[in-house]
Design an enzyme around this catalytic site. Structure first.
Site, short mmCIF file in Angstrom:
data_model
loop_
_atom_site.label_atom_id
_atom_site.label_comp_id
_atom_site.label_asym_id
_atom_site.label_seq_id
_atom_site.Cartn_x
_atom_site.Cartn_y
_atom_site.Cartn_z
N HIS A 157 0.83 -1.22 0.00
CA HIS A 157 0.00 0.00 0.00
C HIS A 157 0.87 1.27 0.00
O HIS A 157 0.43 2.31 0.48
CB HIS A 157 -0.94 0.05 1.22
CG HIS A 157 -1.66 -1.22 1.49
ND1 HIS A 157 -2.93 -1.48 1.02
CD2 HIS A 157 -1.28 -2.35 2.16
CE1 HIS A 157 -3.31 -2.70 1.41
NE2 HIS A 157 -2.32 -3.25 2.09
N SER A 278 14.29 21.65 -16.62
CA SER A 278 13.09 22.47 -16.80
C SER A 278 13.50 23.77 -17.48
O SER A 278 14.59 24.28 -17.24
CB SER A 278 12.46 22.75 -15.44
OG SER A 278 11.67 23.93 -15.51
N LYS A 284 15.69 21.79 -11.43
CA LYS A 284 14.99 20.53 -11.74
C LYS A 284 15.81 19.55 -12.55
O LYS A 284 16.55 19.91 -13.43
CB LYS A 284 13.70 20.83 -12.52
CG LYS A 284 12.69 21.62 -11.73
CD LYS A 284 11.76 20.73 -10.97
CE LYS A 284 10.69 20.19 -11.89
NZ LYS A 284 9.81 19.31 -11.19
N GLU A 291 9.20 8.25 -17.16
CA GLU A 291 7.83 8.78 -17.33
C GLU A 291 7.29 8.44 -18.72
O GLU A 291 6.14 8.04 -18.88
CB GLU A 291 7.82 10.30 -17.13
CG GLU A 291 7.97 10.72 -15.69
CD GLU A 291 8.05 12.24 -15.54
OE1 GLU A 291 7.27 12.79 -14.77
OE2 GLU A 291 8.89 12.87 -16.20
#
Ligand code: ARG
Length: 461
Positions: A157, A278, A284, A291
């Protein structure tokens, strides 16, 4: 306006837009190598069976070799009006060798032709996919083999559950991807039957030798039923199922790499060459590769669903709907291959942050089960131990302490069987190393897993 190969019974030329809508040549030209191979085998068989002359066979073969050269050198003109790869090649062949070219289609139909091209293409692509999968399996094994000490939290979980070895976590993906490897293997074996010679649907009146062409083209045997041979695309659907499962595994793997590289988890760092920055936030470093791999999973599933849907209502045998069978497979193949190609070096190059991983491994009362197991060994029934440890954890949370920080005095509030030796059981390292039953996370078990993985890699390399 050039004449169609099938125009004998037509009085009107094809509408221009219909011609475009109908054509597949701009995508099925991926089959060119196999279409030519299939035609050469067919011509050899026709001559062997005295259906065409040896001279026609030789002309056909040299003509097809010229077509192959033209295609591979980029000189071949792909024309919408030729409709598909089969007619484009046959037309060019006939331009080169004349009448012999017109005899090639004896005892054959585009229906068995496309079926054999597609299977040959798939067989070779699957072998490429397996090679890429082998690279990934190797990268995982090497990474796990390099670090058999670092611990991390195991989750259920996404809540801290029990500590595990990082190598154990990694080898879980080895198992999944190994099953993918064997799934592709199974699917390859099942598609290894040659449909050439099935004709349009009912077989042929000529005395052909289907065993010869099957062997010539590297198939195990010819298919047994002509109607089935030209009707089903289960081989492609089975591939897409295996591809979907494999991509799903990479997607979950990606998801974990993404969350573990956040500053909140901070367990790993992906190599710079697999990340991007970024345009506005200078700090970043984004995990775009995992992804994208996670994101592209949807299109592979989409291909599977599209293909299942195309096939679900079709009466036997060939229907033009089936021309829609290729693009989803091509897209899935490209996606899967690219994802695999990126994954292996991405795993190989990622850096661990052992201090942070191990700190987290011990947080969240991750050794509570070990305390319960300790009580079981002292003779208490497991359910009762579970309850006792639950109360001890609640007490520790209230106090803001870890279980190992409770004194014997404090433990005695919950049970009188805990003695000094408890502290050697509830450390993170002890917890990991005590899970030594087959398949567990103890180092001894992970070493066994690695040995078996290396054996598997030896077999497939
Ligand atoms: N381009 C067709 C396809 O991809 C080849 C088979 C055509 N057969 C036919 N009877 N129209 O499915």
């Amino acid at each position: 306006m050039s004449e169609k190969m099938w125009s004998g019974r037509f009085t009107l030329p094809t509408d221009k837009f219909v011609e475009e809508f109908n054509a597949s040549v701009h995508f099925d030209n991926r089959f060119y190598k196999y279409d030519i191979k299939g035609s050469i085998a067919h011509a050899k068989m026709l001559a062997k069976q005295k259906i065409i002359s040896d001279k026609d066979r030789d002309d056909i073969i040299s003509g097809l070799e010229q077509v192959l050269t033209e295609i591979e050198s980029g000189r071949f003109q792909w024309k919408t009006e030729d409709e598909d790869i089969h007619m484009a090649i046959e037309k060019r062949l006939t331009e080169i060798v004349g009448d012999a070219g017109k005899r090639l289609h004896t005892a054959r139909s585009r229906n068995d032709q496309v079926a054999v091209d597609f299977r040959m293409y798939m067989k070779s692509e699957i072998i490429e996919i397996q090679a890429l999968l082998a690279e990934l399996l190797k990268a995982i094994t090497e990474k796990a083999d390099m670090d058999k000490e670092t611990m991390m939290p195991g989750f259920t979980h996404l809540q801290t559950a029990q500590p595990i070895l990082f190598a154990h976590w990694l080898m879980a993906y080895f198992q999944m991807l190994k099953r993918d490897f064997t799934r592709f293997e199974d699917c390859l074996h099942r598609m290894d039957y040659c449909p050439l010679g099935a004709g349009a649907l009912a077989g042929t009146t000529f005395d052909i030798d289907r065993h010869f062409t099957a062997k010539e083209l590297g198939f195990k045997a010819p298919t047994e039923n002509s109607l089935d041979s030209v009707s089903d695309r289960d081989f492609a659907i089975e591939f897409l199922s295996a591809a979907s499962i494999c991509q799903m595994h990479m997607s979950r793997f990606s998801e974990e790499l993404i969350i573990y590289s956040t500053s909140e988890f901070d367990f790993i760092e992906l190599s710079d060459d697999f990340c991007t920055g970024s345009s506005i936030m200078p700090q970043k470093k984004n995990p775009d590769m995992p992804e994208l791999i996670r994101g592209k999973t949807g299109r592979v599933y989409g291909s599977l669903i599209s293909m299942l849907t195309t096939m679900k209502g079709l009466p036997l045998a060939y229907n033009k709907d089936m021309q829609e069978d290729k693009e989803p497979v091509f897209d899935a193949l490209d996606t899967l291959k690219a994802s695999l190609k990126i994954f292996a070096p991405m795993v190989g190059k990622m850096k661990l942050k052992p201090a942070k991983m191990e700190k987290s491994a011990g947080a969240g009362y991750s050794t509570a089960t070990d305390l319960a197991d300790y009580l079981v060994r002292k003779g208490l029934p497991f359910r009762q131990c579970h309850h006792i440890v639950g109360s001890a954890v609640a007490y520790a949370i209230e106090k803001g302490a870890d279980l190992s920080e409770l004194s014997l005095d404090e433990f005695s509030k919950f049970t009188d069987v805990i003695t000094e030796d408890i502290y050697q059981f509830i450390t993170v390292r002890a917890s990991v190393n005590s899970r030594s039953a087959y398949g567990g996370t103890a180092k001894s078990s992970v070493v066994e897993q690695l040995n078996s993985a290396k054996k598997f890699l030896n077999e497939i390399y």
